[in-house]
Design an enzyme around this catalytic site. Structure first.
Site, PDB file in Angstrom:
ATOM      1  N   ARG A 223      21.898  13.348  11.114  1.00  0.00           N
ATOM      2  CA  ARG A 223      23.033  13.053  12.009  1.00  0.00           C
ATOM      3  C   ARG A 223      22.578  12.194  13.193  1.00  0.00           C
ATOM      4  O   ARG A 223      22.894  11.015  13.266  1.00  0.00           O
ATOM      5  CB  ARG A 223      23.676  14.370  12.478  1.00  0.00           C
ATOM      6  CG  ARG A 223      25.060  14.221  13.095  1.00  0.00           C
ATOM      7  CD  ARG A 223      25.054  13.779  14.552  1.00  0.00           C
ATOM      8  NE  ARG A 223      24.261  14.640  15.436  1.00  0.00           N
ATOM      9  CZ  ARG A 223      23.940  14.302  16.671  1.00  0.00           C
ATOM     10  NH1 ARG A 223      24.312  13.160  17.186  1.00  0.00           N
ATOM     11  NH2 ARG A 223      23.190  15.116  17.413  1.00  0.00           N
ATOM     12  N   ASP A 224      21.787  12.763  14.098  1.00  0.00           N
ATOM     13  CA  ASP A 224      21.393  12.011  15.304  1.00  0.00           C
ATOM     14  C   ASP A 224      20.543  10.799  14.922  1.00  0.00           C
ATOM     15  O   ASP A 224      20.664   9.720  15.500  1.00  0.00           O
ATOM     16  CB  ASP A 224      20.609  12.938  16.247  1.00  0.00           C
ATOM     17  CG  ASP A 224      20.656  12.498  17.702  1.00  0.00           C
ATOM     18  OD1 ASP A 224      20.955  11.324  17.968  1.00  0.00           O
ATOM     19  OD2 ASP A 224      20.390  13.331  18.587  1.00  0.00           O
TER      20      ASP A 224
ATOM     21  N   HIS B  48      16.754  19.929  23.008  1.00  0.00           N
ATOM     22  CA  HIS B  48      16.981  18.729  22.185  1.00  0.00           C
ATOM     23  C   HIS B  48      16.461  17.540  23.008  1.00  0.00           C
ATOM     24  O   HIS B  48      17.072  17.150  23.994  1.00  0.00           O
ATOM     25  CB  HIS B  48      18.485  18.640  21.923  1.00  0.00           C
ATOM     26  CG  HIS B  48      18.961  17.431  21.192  1.00  0.00           C
ATOM     27  ND1 HIS B  48      19.335  17.445  19.863  1.00  0.00           N
ATOM     28  CD2 HIS B  48      19.182  16.156  21.608  1.00  0.00           C
ATOM     29  CE1 HIS B  48      19.765  16.256  19.493  1.00  0.00           C
ATOM     30  NE2 HIS B  48      19.686  15.437  20.530  1.00  0.00           N
TER      31      HIS B  48
ATOM     32  N   HIS C  99      14.907  13.642  23.502  1.00  0.00           N
ATOM     33  CA  HIS C  99      14.714  12.263  23.031  1.00  0.00           C
ATOM     34  C   HIS C  99      13.412  11.750  23.640  1.00  0.00           C
ATOM     35  O   HIS C  99      12.929  12.268  24.650  1.00  0.00           O
ATOM     36  CB  HIS C  99      15.927  11.402  23.405  1.00  0.00           C
ATOM     37  CG  HIS C  99      17.123  11.679  22.527  1.00  0.00           C
ATOM     38  ND1 HIS C  99      17.470  10.868  21.468  1.00  0.00           N
ATOM     39  CD2 HIS C  99      18.015  12.695  22.537  1.00  0.00           C
ATOM     40  CE1 HIS C  99      18.539  11.371  20.871  1.00  0.00           C
ATOM     41  NE2 HIS C  99      18.895  12.482  21.499  1.00  0.00           N
TER      42      HIS C  99
ATOM     43  N   CYS D 241      22.001   7.997  20.726  1.00  0.00           N
ATOM     44  CA  CYS D 241      23.454   8.084  20.787  1.00  0.00           C
ATOM     45  C   CYS D 241      24.037   6.700  21.056  1.00  0.00           C
ATOM     46  O   CYS D 241      23.654   6.049  22.023  1.00  0.00           O
ATOM     47  CB  CYS D 241      23.853   9.062  21.896  1.00  0.00           C
ATOM     48  SG  CYS D 241      25.636   9.151  22.123  1.00  0.00           S
TER      49      CYS D 241
ATOM     50  N   ASN E 118      14.848  10.574  18.798  1.00  0.00           N
ATOM     51  CA  ASN E 118      14.558  11.968  19.144  1.00  0.00           C
ATOM     52  C   ASN E 118      13.057  12.219  19.079  1.00  0.00           C
ATOM     53  O   ASN E 118      12.313  11.446  18.481  1.00  0.00           O
ATOM     54  CB  ASN E 118      15.236  12.908  18.139  1.00  0.00           C
ATOM     55  CG  ASN E 118      16.739  12.898  18.262  1.00  0.00           C
ATOM     56  OD1 ASN E 118      17.395  11.923  17.941  1.00  0.00           O
ATOM     57  ND2 ASN E 118      17.283  13.986  18.742  1.00  0.00           N
TER      58      ASN E 118
HETATM   59  P1  HMG Z   1      40.168   8.899  20.251  1.00  0.00           P
HETATM   60  O1  HMG Z   1      40.417   7.455  19.967  1.00  0.00           O
HETATM   61  O2  HMG Z   1      40.486   9.400  21.598  1.00  0.00           O
HETATM   62  O3  HMG Z   1      40.886   9.847  19.200  1.00  0.00           O
HETATM   63  O4  HMG Z   1      38.643   9.195  19.873  1.00  0.00           O
HETATM   64  P2  HMG Z   1      42.377   9.988  18.789  1.00  0.00           P
HETATM   65  O5  HMG Z   1      42.646  11.454  18.701  1.00  0.00           O
HETATM   66  O6  HMG Z   1      43.269   9.147  19.665  1.00  0.00           O
HETATM   67  O7  HMG Z   1      42.380   9.369  17.306  1.00  0.00           O
HETATM   68  C1  HMG Z   1      42.049   8.024  17.056  1.00  0.00           C
HETATM   69  C2  HMG Z   1      41.808   7.859  15.566  1.00  0.00           C
HETATM   70  O8  HMG Z   1      40.632   8.599  15.180  1.00  0.00           O
HETATM   71  C3  HMG Z   1      42.951   8.395  14.711  1.00  0.00           C
HETATM   72  O9  HMG Z   1      42.920   7.655  13.514  1.00  0.00           O
HETATM   73  C4  HMG Z   1      42.481   9.795  14.397  1.00  0.00           C
HETATM   74  O10 HMG Z   1      43.065  10.309  13.232  1.00  0.00           O
HETATM   75  C5  HMG Z   1      40.996   9.589  14.209  1.00  0.00           C
HETATM   76  P3  HMG Z   1      43.928   6.394  13.310  1.00  0.00           P
HETATM   77  O11 HMG Z   1      45.297   6.964  13.483  1.00  0.00           O
HETATM   78  O12 HMG Z   1      43.580   5.395  14.378  1.00  0.00           O
HETATM   79  O13 HMG Z   1      43.592   5.923  11.912  1.00  0.00           O
HETATM   80  N1  HMG Z   1      40.207  10.788  14.496  1.00  0.00           N
HETATM   81  C6  HMG Z   1      39.280  11.275  13.653  1.00  0.00           C
HETATM   82  N2  HMG Z   1      38.854  10.869  12.454  1.00  0.00           N
HETATM   83  C7  HMG Z   1      37.868  11.602  11.877  1.00  0.00           C
HETATM   84  N3  HMG Z   1      37.310  12.677  12.443  1.00  0.00           N
HETATM   85  C8  HMG Z   1      37.714  13.101  13.654  1.00  0.00           C
HETATM   86  C9  HMG Z   1      38.746  12.391  14.304  1.00  0.00           C
HETATM   87  N4  HMG Z   1      39.355  12.531  15.485  1.00  0.00           N
HETATM   88  C10 HMG Z   1      40.251  11.556  15.581  1.00  0.00           C
HETATM   89  N5  HMG Z   1      37.121  14.167  14.203  1.00  0.00           N
HETATM   90  C11 HMG Z   1      37.014  10.741  19.048  1.00  0.00           C
HETATM   91  C12 HMG Z   1      38.119  10.484  20.055  1.00  0.00           C
HETATM   92  C13 HMG Z   1      36.316  12.020  19.466  1.00  0.00           C
HETATM   93  C14 HMG Z   1      37.597  10.895  17.683  1.00  0.00           C
HETATM   94  C15 HMG Z   1      36.031   9.553  19.046  1.00  0.00           C
HETATM   95  O14 HMG Z   1      35.706   9.235  20.363  1.00  0.00           O
HETATM   96  C16 HMG Z   1      34.775   9.863  18.277  1.00  0.00           C
HETATM   97  O15 HMG Z   1      34.780  10.039  17.065  1.00  0.00           O
HETATM   98  N6  HMG Z   1      33.643   9.878  18.933  1.00  0.00           N
HETATM   99  C17 HMG Z   1      32.377  10.102  18.257  1.00  0.00           C
HETATM  100  C18 HMG Z   1      31.419  10.600  19.216  1.00  0.00           C
HETATM  101  C19 HMG Z   1      30.050  10.699  18.573  1.00  0.00           C
HETATM  102  O16 HMG Z   1      29.883  10.829  17.385  1.00  0.00           O
HETATM  103  N7  HMG Z   1      29.016  10.618  19.448  1.00  0.00           N
HETATM  104  C20 HMG Z   1      27.674  10.773  18.987  1.00  0.00           C
HETATM  105  C21 HMG Z   1      27.348  12.205  18.799  1.00  0.00           C
HETATM  106  S1  HMG Z   1      26.990  13.008  20.345  1.00  0.00           S
HETATM  107  C22 HMG Z   1      25.280  12.739  20.529  1.00  0.00           C
HETATM  108  O17 HMG Z   1      24.694  11.970  19.834  1.00  0.00           O
HETATM  109  C23 HMG Z   1      24.573  13.534  21.578  1.00  0.00           C
HETATM  110  C24 HMG Z   1      23.727  14.663  20.960  1.00  0.00           C
HETATM  111  O18 HMG Z   1      22.753  14.161  20.065  1.00  0.00           O
HETATM  112  C25 HMG Z   1      23.028  15.476  22.061  1.00  0.00           C
HETATM  113  C26 HMG Z   1      22.294  14.574  23.055  1.00  0.00           C
HETATM  114  O19 HMG Z   1      21.297  13.932  22.658  1.00  0.00           O
HETATM  115  O20 HMG Z   1      22.781  14.539  24.181  1.00  0.00           O
HETATM  116  C27 HMG Z   1      24.621  15.645  20.186  1.00  0.00           C
HETATM  117 MG    MG Z   2      20.790  13.477  20.628  1.00  0.00          MG
END
Ligand code: HMG
Ligand code: MG
Length: 315
Positions: free
Chosen positions: A14-15, A207, A209, A240, A249
C-alpha cells in the site's frame, strides 16, 4: 537465551506502491505479498480503498484483497480506507481489518482526504464505530505526528489528544506516523514517552519514513521507549502523494537486521526477505533497498544461516 519478540507490519503493497510512477500489475502485487509471507511477515497492509482518481495504483483493491485473504488465511492482511465509502467497499469483499488515517493538522487532512481537521476527527470516530459494529478490527494512523509539510512542527499535545481520543473510541491500534521522515531519535523518545502515558504500549505502533536516513535510529529510540510494533516497507519503498518531501518508509530489511543483531526476534528470514526485494525491484524496474542493502547483498546468501554476532542488549 529467550529473545523478546517485536512485530513488523509490511506496508509496501500500500504505502510502498501508492506513489510509484510505474504501474504494477495485480499479479505482481500478489507475488510480492507471497514472498513477504514466505519470509515470515505476519502482517501486511495490502491495499487501500480510495478514489481511483486520487491514487490510480490502488484501483485493483477489490480484486487483490480477497485474493490475498484466500491464499493466506493466517496472514493479518488489512486495507486502508479514507471514508465510509471505502469501508463499505472493503466490507463487500470481506475485509477483516481496516487502517484509518487522521492527520494531525488542518491542511494535511485537506490535501489527503478533502476534509478539515474537525470533520476528519468526526469521520474517523464514525469509522471506528462502524468498524466495531461490523466486527472489523481497525488501526488508526495519526499522520504528521511530528511535522507537517504544510504547517511545520505539529503540536505534541494535539497529537497526544488525537491519539488518546481515537484509542478511547475503541480503535485496536494507534499508529504514530512520521509522514515526511523528519523526526530524530530525541523527538521520537519524547513523543512516544508522552503518548505511552495514556495508551498501553502494546496498542501503539510506529510508522517511520526514512527521508533523512534516520528511520532505524528512530526505531531504536521507539524500542527503548517500549514500542514493540513497527511498520516498515520491504526495499524501503513508500511515500504519500499528498505530502511533498515524503520519501520511502523504513526498509523492512534494515529494521530486521537492526532488531535481530540487537537481540530481538522478528520471526523474519533475511535471506527470504531479499527475494521480496528482488521481486519489487523487478516490478518497479529500479534498484531498491535500505541503508543495509549493500552489506546484506554481500553477506546474506539465500537460505544460509546468519551469524549476526547477536548481542543481548535488553536483560
Ligand atoms: P472527494 O473528492 O472529497 O470525495 O475525495 P467525494 O466523496 O466528493 O467523491 C469524489 C469521487 O470519488 C466520487 O466518484 C466518489 O464516488 C469517489 P465520482 O462520482 O467522481 O465518479 N469516492 C471513492 N471511490 C473509491 N473509494 C472511495 C471513495 N470515496 C469517494 N473510498 C477521498 C475524498 C477521500 C475519496 C479522496 O481524497 C481520496 O481518495 N484520497 C486518497 C487519500 C490517500 O490515499 N492518501 C494516501 C494514504 S495516507 C498515507 O499515505 C499516510 C500513511 O502512510 C501514514 C503516514 O505516513 O503518515 C497512512
Ligand atoms: Mg506512510
Amino acid at each position: 537465551m529467550i529473545m523478546e519478540r517485536i512485530y513488523i507490519t509490511d506496508v509496501a503493497p500500500r504505502d510502498g506502491l501508492q506513489n510509484q510512477s510505474v504501474a504494477v500489475s495485480t499479479e505482481d502485487k500478489f507475488t510480492l505479498i507471497s514472498k513477504l509471507v514466505d519470509a515470515g511477515i505476519e502482517n501486511v497492509e495490502v491495499t487501500s480503498f480510495v478514489s481511483p482518481k486520487a491514487v490510480p495504483m490502488m484501483s485493483d483493491a477489490a480484486e487483490l484483497l480477497p485474493k490475498v485473504q484466500n491464499a493466506f488465511p493466517h496472514l493479518n492482511s488489512f486495507a486502508l480506507v479514507p471514508n465510509l465509502k471505502g469501508l463499505e467497499k472493503a466490507q463487500e469483499v470481506g475485509v477483516k481489518e481496516v487502517a484509518l488515517v487522521l492527520c494531525a493538522t488542518e491542511t494535511m487532512n485537506q490535501k489527503n482526504i478533502n476534509m478539515g481537521l474537525p470533520e476528519a476527527i468526526q469521520s474517523t470516530l464514525n469509522l471506528i464505530e462502524q468498524s466495531k459494529q461490523l466486527n472489523i478490527r481497525s488501526r488508526t494512523y495519526i499522520s504528521v505526528a511530528f511535522d507537517c509539510p504544510y504547517e511545520g512542527e505539529t503540536p505534541l499535545q494535539r497529537v497526544v489528544e488525537l491519539a488518546r481520543q481515537m484509542y478511547e473510541a475503541g480503535t485496536d491500534q494507534i499508529v504514530i506516523a512520521d509522514t515526511i521522515g523528519s523526526a530524530a531519535p530525541a523527538q521520537v523518545s519524547q513523543r512516544i514517552d508522552e503518548i505511552l502515558k495514556y495508551i498501553p504500549q502494546e496498542k501503539v505502533v510506529i510508522h517511520l519514513h526514512d527521508t533523512r536516513g534516520m528511520a532505524v535510529a528512530n526505531a531504536w529510540a521507539a524500542l527503548q521507549s517500549g514500542i514493540r510494533w513497527f511498520d516498515a516497507s520491504v526495499g524501503g519503498i513508500g511515500g504519500c502523494p499528498f505530502a511533498p518531501g515524503a520519501a520511502g518508509n523504513m526498509a523492512t530489511e534494515d529494521l530486521v537486521l537492526m532488531a535481530e543483531q540487537s537481540g530481538f526476534d522478528t520471526g523474519i528470514s533475511l535471506p527470504k526477505l531479499l527475494h521480496a526485494v528482488d521481486h519489487a525491484q523487478q516490478a518497479l524496474n529500479k534498484s531498491l533497498g535500505g541503508g543495509s542493502m549493500k552489506w546484506l547483498r554481500q553477506n546474506v546468501k539465500a537460505a544460509a544461516p546468519l551469524n549476526l554476532n547477536t548481542q543481548k542488549v535488553f536483560t
